[in-house]
Scaffold this active site. Structure first.
Site, short mmCIF file in Angstrom:
data_model
loop_
_atom_site.label_atom_id
_atom_site.label_comp_id
_atom_site.label_asym_id
_atom_site.label_seq_id
_atom_site.Cartn_x
_atom_site.Cartn_y
_atom_site.Cartn_z
N ASP A 1 0.81 -1.21 0.00
CA ASP A 1 0.00 0.00 0.00
C ASP A 1 0.85 1.27 0.00
O ASP A 1 1.94 1.31 0.57
CB ASP A 1 -0.89 0.06 1.24
CG ASP A 1 -1.98 -1.00 1.24
OD1 ASP A 1 -2.25 -1.56 0.18
OD2 ASP A 1 -2.54 -1.24 2.31
N LYS A 2 0.30 2.30 -0.58
CA LYS A 2 0.94 3.62 -0.56
C LYS A 2 1.31 4.03 0.86
O LYS A 2 2.42 4.51 1.12
CB LYS A 2 -0.01 4.65 -1.18
CG LYS A 2 0.41 6.10 -0.99
CD LYS A 2 -0.69 7.04 -1.46
CE LYS A 2 -0.36 8.47 -1.12
NZ LYS A 2 -1.45 9.41 -1.52
#
Length: 357
Positions: A166-167
């Site tokens: 995930d970012k």
């Protein structure tokens, strides 16, 4: 200087280009029919796989992404009835242009085959539609081009990405520097032999010291930008997460999560599914008070915690696998970053002061 990356299958998530802990390869398996006449393997696969070209099939065979009865073969192998053919292929289709871009990269390890990168919070892994720059892959493209000015830029990023995180998840990622390394890592991801260990801070006092969440994950039926758990297994993809309590801190618990599969937002969805959303996770309900008191001072305290770590509290701490060239097991670890460390220490101090355990 630019090159191409295939990523249309990677850019369907929310407006912030959130990714997931997802492998980017898939496997197709077929058995040669009993009445099949002898035929070159490459010709057979071109005829059986929609959209496959002879050149692409031959490259896949050369890079070890095609196996016959579990063994690598040559393109001119004559198939025989009853043989099992396994093809590992990337899910990506022709997509965005990659712009090599200089940026700081925290490279934990590098050799001729792989890169281990400690990804910081807030860095998107790959470009997506309308977001062609400022991603990890842009930085990796620039870094590798500086190492080798004669590198074929059309091939560069294609081999790199075999999974993603995930970012707003920090931690370790492995990237391949060659096609054969990508093939080896893809197989290990698919066979669930990659060792991935995450540390998370979740809401609530987790009842069991350890456990396993086995629930399919798929897009939410109403809210298409998030995902949900489907324990009956009639929707989504198989997803398995093993968890273990590391430390109890009253209204929150620090847990270790090991991924057996790699699905989008897997840990976040699974922990929410068992009633323990990740602390400060705005997509899955962790950005509000889930456990605790109704007092104003407690609310102020939790708001201060959110300010310390304004993202879901998840860190990819460990990754281990068989090295693509040597076959020996290698493992890498990274420290919990400063924002999560400060958050954990704040909760530890709260427990001491309030004596709630």
């Amino acid at each position: 200087m630019t090159t191409n990356i295939n990523n249309d299958a990677l850019n369907e998530l929310d407006d912030n280009q959130e990714d997931g802990q997802e492998e980017l390869y898939e496997r197709m398996s077929l058995v040669v029919d009993r009445g099949q006449e002898p035929m070159r393997l490459d010709k057979f696969l071109v005829a059986r796989i929609e959209g496959a070209s002879r050149n692409k099939v031959q490259q896949s065979i050369e890079n070890g992404r095609v196996l016959i009865n579990g063994k690598q073969v040559q393109s001119n192998h004559k198939i025989k009835p009853g043989e099992e053919i396994v093809v590992y292929s990337d899910k990506e289709v022709q997509g965005e242009e990659i712009i090599p871009q200089e940026m700081p990269l925290n490279i934990v390890f590098e050799d001729d085959d792989i890169l281990i990168i400690n990804k910081p919070v807030g860095l998107v892994v790959h470009p997506a539609s309308g977001n062609p720059s400022g991603t990890l892959i842009n930085g990796v493209a620039w870094y590798l081009l500086q190492q080798n000015k004669n590198l074929n830029t059309d091939e560069l990023p294609r081999f790199g990405l075999v999974h993603r995180i995930d970012k707003n998840t920090s931690g370790l990622m492995v990237l391949a520097k060659t096609g054969k390394a990508a093939s080896s890592l893809a197989k290990q991801f698919f066979d669930h032999t990659i060792h991935r260990q995450y540390v998370a801070l979740v809401w609530g006092d987790v009842a069991e010291e350890s456990g396993t969440v086995n629930a399919h994950i798929g897009r939410h039926q109403r809210f298409r930008k998030i995902f949900d758990a489907y324990p009956d297994g009639d929707y989504g993809k198989e997803a398995i997460t093993h968890y273990k309590v590391l430390e109890r801190m009253g209204y929150v618990t620090m847990v270790q999560c090991e991924l057996e599969t790699g699905r989008t937002h897997q840990i976040r969805v699974h922990m929410k599914h068992i009633g323990h959303p990740l602390f400060s996770d705005e997509l899955y309900g962790g950005d509000r008070i889930v456990k605790g008191t109704v007092f104003t001072k407690y609310k102020q305290y939790v708001d201060n915690c959110f300010a310390l770590c304004p993202r879901h509290a998840l860190h990819a701490r460990t990754i281990g696998f068989k090295h693509p060239r040597t076959g020996k097991h290698v493992q890498f670890e990274s420290e919990i970053p400063a924002d999560m460390t400060a958050l954990i220490e704040k909760w530890r101090n709260y427990v001491k002061v309030k004596n709630i355990i």
